[in-house]
Design an enzyme around this catalytic site. Structure first.
Site, PDB file in Angstrom:
ATOM      1  N   TYR A 132       4.060   4.024   0.802  1.00 19.95           N
ATOM      2  CA  TYR A 132       4.709   4.726   1.918  1.00 19.95           C
ATOM      3  C   TYR A 132       5.825   3.840   2.483  1.00 19.95           C
ATOM      4  O   TYR A 132       5.817   3.432   3.641  1.00 19.95           O
ATOM      5  CB  TYR A 132       3.701   5.127   3.016  1.00 19.95           C
ATOM      6  CG  TYR A 132       4.165   6.386   3.737  1.00 19.95           C
ATOM      7  CD1 TYR A 132       4.180   7.597   3.073  1.00 19.95           C
ATOM      8  CD2 TYR A 132       4.628   6.332   5.041  1.00 19.95           C
ATOM      9  CE1 TYR A 132       4.640   8.749   3.700  1.00 19.95           C
ATOM     10  CE2 TYR A 132       5.089   7.475   5.682  1.00 19.95           C
ATOM     11  CZ  TYR A 132       5.090   8.673   5.001  1.00 19.95           C
ATOM     12  OH  TYR A 132       5.543   9.800   5.622  1.00 19.95           O
ATOM     13  N   GLN A 156      -2.559 -12.137   8.196  1.00 18.16           N
ATOM     14  CA  GLN A 156      -2.753 -11.862   6.770  1.00 18.16           C
ATOM     15  C   GLN A 156      -1.979 -12.877   5.926  1.00 18.16           C
ATOM     16  O   GLN A 156      -2.505 -13.438   4.958  1.00 18.16           O
ATOM     17  CB  GLN A 156      -2.283 -10.439   6.452  1.00 18.16           C
ATOM     18  CG  GLN A 156      -2.191 -10.133   4.967  1.00 18.16           C
ATOM     19  CD  GLN A 156      -1.843  -8.689   4.683  1.00 18.16           C
ATOM     20  OE1 GLN A 156      -2.707  -7.829   4.723  1.00 18.16           O
ATOM     21  NE2 GLN A 156      -0.579  -8.403   4.386  1.00 18.16           N
ATOM     22  N   HIS A 214       9.430  -2.808   3.547  1.00 15.48           N
ATOM     23  CA  HIS A 214       9.002  -3.041   2.159  1.00 15.48           C
ATOM     24  C   HIS A 214      10.217  -3.375   1.275  1.00 15.48           C
ATOM     25  O   HIS A 214      10.166  -4.264   0.441  1.00 15.48           O
ATOM     26  CB  HIS A 214       8.339  -1.782   1.576  1.00 15.48           C
ATOM     27  CG  HIS A 214       7.048  -1.409   2.221  1.00 15.48           C
ATOM     28  ND1 HIS A 214       6.915  -0.328   3.061  1.00 15.48           N
ATOM     29  CD2 HIS A 214       5.816  -1.966   2.147  1.00 15.48           C
ATOM     30  CE1 HIS A 214       5.661  -0.228   3.465  1.00 15.48           C
ATOM     31  NE2 HIS A 214       4.968  -1.210   2.940  1.00 15.48           N
ATOM     32  N   VAL A 270      10.710  -6.682   9.981  1.00 16.40           N
ATOM     33  CA  VAL A 270      11.897  -5.816  10.024  1.00 16.40           C
ATOM     34  C   VAL A 270      11.653  -4.777  11.123  1.00 16.40           C
ATOM     35  O   VAL A 270      10.584  -4.172  11.190  1.00 16.40           O
ATOM     36  CB  VAL A 270      12.137  -5.143   8.658  1.00 16.40           C
ATOM     37  CG1 VAL A 270      13.341  -4.213   8.713  1.00 16.40           C
ATOM     38  CG2 VAL A 270      12.341  -6.210   7.586  1.00 16.40           C
ATOM     39  N   SER A 314       6.411  -0.006  10.246  1.00 15.66           N
ATOM     40  CA  SER A 314       5.039   0.052   9.740  1.00 15.66           C
ATOM     41  C   SER A 314       4.809   1.450   9.184  1.00 15.66           C
ATOM     42  O   SER A 314       5.306   2.435   9.752  1.00 15.66           O
ATOM     43  CB  SER A 314       4.071  -0.192  10.907  1.00 15.66           C
ATOM     44  OG  SER A 314       2.771   0.245  10.559  1.00 15.66           O
ATOM     45  N   MET A 322       0.848  -1.197   0.000  1.00 14.41           N
ATOM     46  CA  MET A 322       0.000   0.000   0.000  1.00 14.41           C
ATOM     47  C   MET A 322       0.884   1.247   0.000  1.00 14.41           C
ATOM     48  O   MET A 322       0.415   2.355   0.286  1.00 14.41           O
ATOM     49  CB  MET A 322      -0.937  -0.003   1.204  1.00 14.41           C
ATOM     50  CG  MET A 322      -1.894  -1.199   1.173  1.00 14.41           C
ATOM     51  SD  MET A 322      -3.466  -0.922   2.004  1.00 14.41           S
ATOM     52  CE  MET A 322      -2.928  -0.575   3.657  1.00 14.41           C
ATOM     53  N   ARG A 382       2.191   2.965   9.430  1.00 17.05           N
ATOM     54  CA  ARG A 382       1.381   3.665  10.445  1.00 17.05           C
ATOM     55  C   ARG A 382       2.229   4.254  11.573  1.00 17.05           C
ATOM     56  O   ARG A 382       1.712   5.053  12.354  1.00 17.05           O
ATOM     57  CB  ARG A 382       0.315   2.726  11.014  1.00 17.05           C
ATOM     58  CG  ARG A 382      -0.791   2.426  10.018  1.00 17.05           C
ATOM     59  CD  ARG A 382      -1.981   1.730  10.649  1.00 17.05           C
ATOM     60  NE  ARG A 382      -3.123   1.716   9.759  1.00 17.05           N
ATOM     61  CZ  ARG A 382      -3.467   0.689   8.971  1.00 17.05           C
ATOM     62  NH1 ARG A 382      -2.752  -0.414   8.973  1.00 17.05           N
ATOM     63  NH2 ARG A 382      -4.527   0.776   8.184  1.00 17.05           N
ATOM     64  N   GLU A 400      11.946   0.444   5.329  1.00 18.71           N
ATOM     65  CA  GLU A 400      12.939  -0.613   5.115  1.00 18.71           C
ATOM     66  C   GLU A 400      12.284  -2.005   5.024  1.00 18.71           C
ATOM     67  O   GLU A 400      12.775  -2.889   4.329  1.00 18.71           O
ATOM     68  CB  GLU A 400      13.977  -0.542   6.242  1.00 18.71           C
ATOM     69  CG  GLU A 400      15.265  -1.277   5.989  1.00 18.71           C
ATOM     70  CD  GLU A 400      15.899  -1.060   4.610  1.00 18.71           C
ATOM     71  OE1 GLU A 400      16.261  -2.079   3.989  1.00 18.71           O
ATOM     72  OE2 GLU A 400      16.005   0.097   4.143  1.00 18.71           O
TER      73      GLU A 400
HETATM   74  O1  PAF Z   1      -0.084  -5.652   3.801  1.00 19.67           O
HETATM   75  C1  PAF Z   1      -0.484  -4.770   3.014  1.00 19.67           C
HETATM   76  O2  PAF Z   1       0.174  -3.785   2.739  1.00 19.67           O
HETATM   77  C2  PAF Z   1      -1.854  -4.927   2.357  1.00 19.67           C
HETATM   78  O3  PAF Z   1      -2.760  -5.539   3.227  1.00 19.67           O
HETATM   79  C3  PAF Z   1      -1.804  -5.682   1.007  1.00 19.67           C
HETATM   80  C4  PAF Z   1      -1.325  -7.100   1.173  1.00 19.67           C
HETATM   81  C5  PAF Z   1      -0.882  -4.944   0.046  1.00 19.67           C
HETATM   82  C6  PAF Z   1      -3.199  -5.726   0.388  1.00 19.67           C
HETATM   83  O4  PAF Z   1      -3.710  -4.455   0.181  1.00 19.67           O
END
Ligand code: PAF
Length: 283
Positions: A32, A153, A37, A176, A185, A30, A187, A35
């Site tokens: 933003y 998830q 990501h 991480v 995060s 999503m 957030r 590290e």
């Molecule tokens: O973990 C996330 O960033 C989101 O839930 C995902 C897997 C990209 C789905 O929108």
């Protein structure tokens, strides 16, 4: 790096790569970026020939009153960071491209989504599995990766892929953390410096739980009451849940007798932060 906004262009490009026998990796995000990501991107790069990321703040996984509108976004910065780790293509659709007028179809995993985050955020997992299914059909990856910070998830996506016979390998990647233990995060951007300090209680409580287990405590009640004590120290945080669960079935465990998920969701100011670890009996 190619930037692709339309579903049909992404599908055509994916078909071309597949015809050339190139293996496609997908990192759904999503945006933003932090590290965490970038670590997912680096980790999956060796599993494929083509690395695709998606950046899409998915409205279907936010409930009324949640932070969809104010979720942090910075596309230009994200694209620069993705280029830096060697991403081949970024799929950045608009909301209308993913959910056009008249959209009616949702993918839902039952069972393991009914608890923990699924209880406090009733539409969350349905939104996630719907958008991830769509991304899989659009980007056509052979392999995709998700962070273990969102453990429920990750397990839900694995369950969906298994149940629906999707021919896609799902990789998990360890959480991480910042040097002081805070799980990375997007957030975390909501936290003031005082709140950020308070947020360290999440990772500290996970560590204390493992320490307690190492000292011989096995009773879930005793471990969880210590976890709640650490989280609630000096007030100012609201515990959504702190639970010990079987990491496969997500059922409650009265005692820790093997690898056990300790999962937390805590509000610090407006930020709902999650963290978890797998507790292990010392050998
Ligand atoms: O973990 C996330 O960033 C989101 O839930 C995902 C897997 C990209 C789905 O929108």
């Amino acid at each position: 790096m190619r930037i692709i906004e339309s579903v049909s262009e992404m599908q055509q490009q994916a078909d071309l790569w597949r015809r050339e026998s190139r293996r496609i990796a997908l990192v759904p995000t999503m945006g933003y970026f932090h590290e965490g990501h970038l670590a997912l991107m680096r980790a999956i790069r060796d599993h494929a020939d083509i690395l695709v990321i998606s950046i899409f703040v998915n409205p279907a996984q936010f409930g009324p009153g949640e932070d969809f509108e104010r979720y942090p976004r910075n596309l230009e910065r994200d694209l620069g960071l993705a280029r830096g780790v060697g991403v081949d293509a970024a799929f950045v659709p608009t909301t209308g491209e993913i959910y056009p007028e008249g959209y009616q179809t949702f993918v839902e995993v039952k069972g393991i989504t009914q608890t923990l985050c699924g209880k406090s955020r009733p539409n969350f997992f349905r939104g996630v599995t719907t958008v991830v299914s769509k991304l899989f059909n659009i980007v056509k990856p052979h392999v995709a990766i998700f962070g273990e910070k969102d453990f429920q998830q990750l397990m839900t996506i694995r369950r969906m892929v298994g149940d629906l016979n999707m021919d896609i390998q799902i990789l998990g990647h360890p959480t991480v953390r910042e040097a002081d233990g805070l799980a990375m995060s997007s957030r975390n951007a909501y936290l003031t410096s005082d709140q950020r300090f308070k947020a360290l209680r999440l990772s500290r409580s996970l560590k204390e739980a493992q320490d307690l287990l190492d000292r011989g405590e096995r009773r879930s009640d005793a471990i969880l009451s210590r976890v709640r004590e650490v989280l609630a120290e000096d007030g100012d945080v609201r515990i959504d849940y702190a639970e010990l669960r079987d990491p496969h079935s997500f059922e409650e465990v009265p005692e820790v007798t093997g690898p056990t998920l300790l999962a937390l969701a805590v509000f610090v100011g407006v930020a709902r932060l999650i963290d978890n670890c797998i507790l292990h009996l010392s050998s």
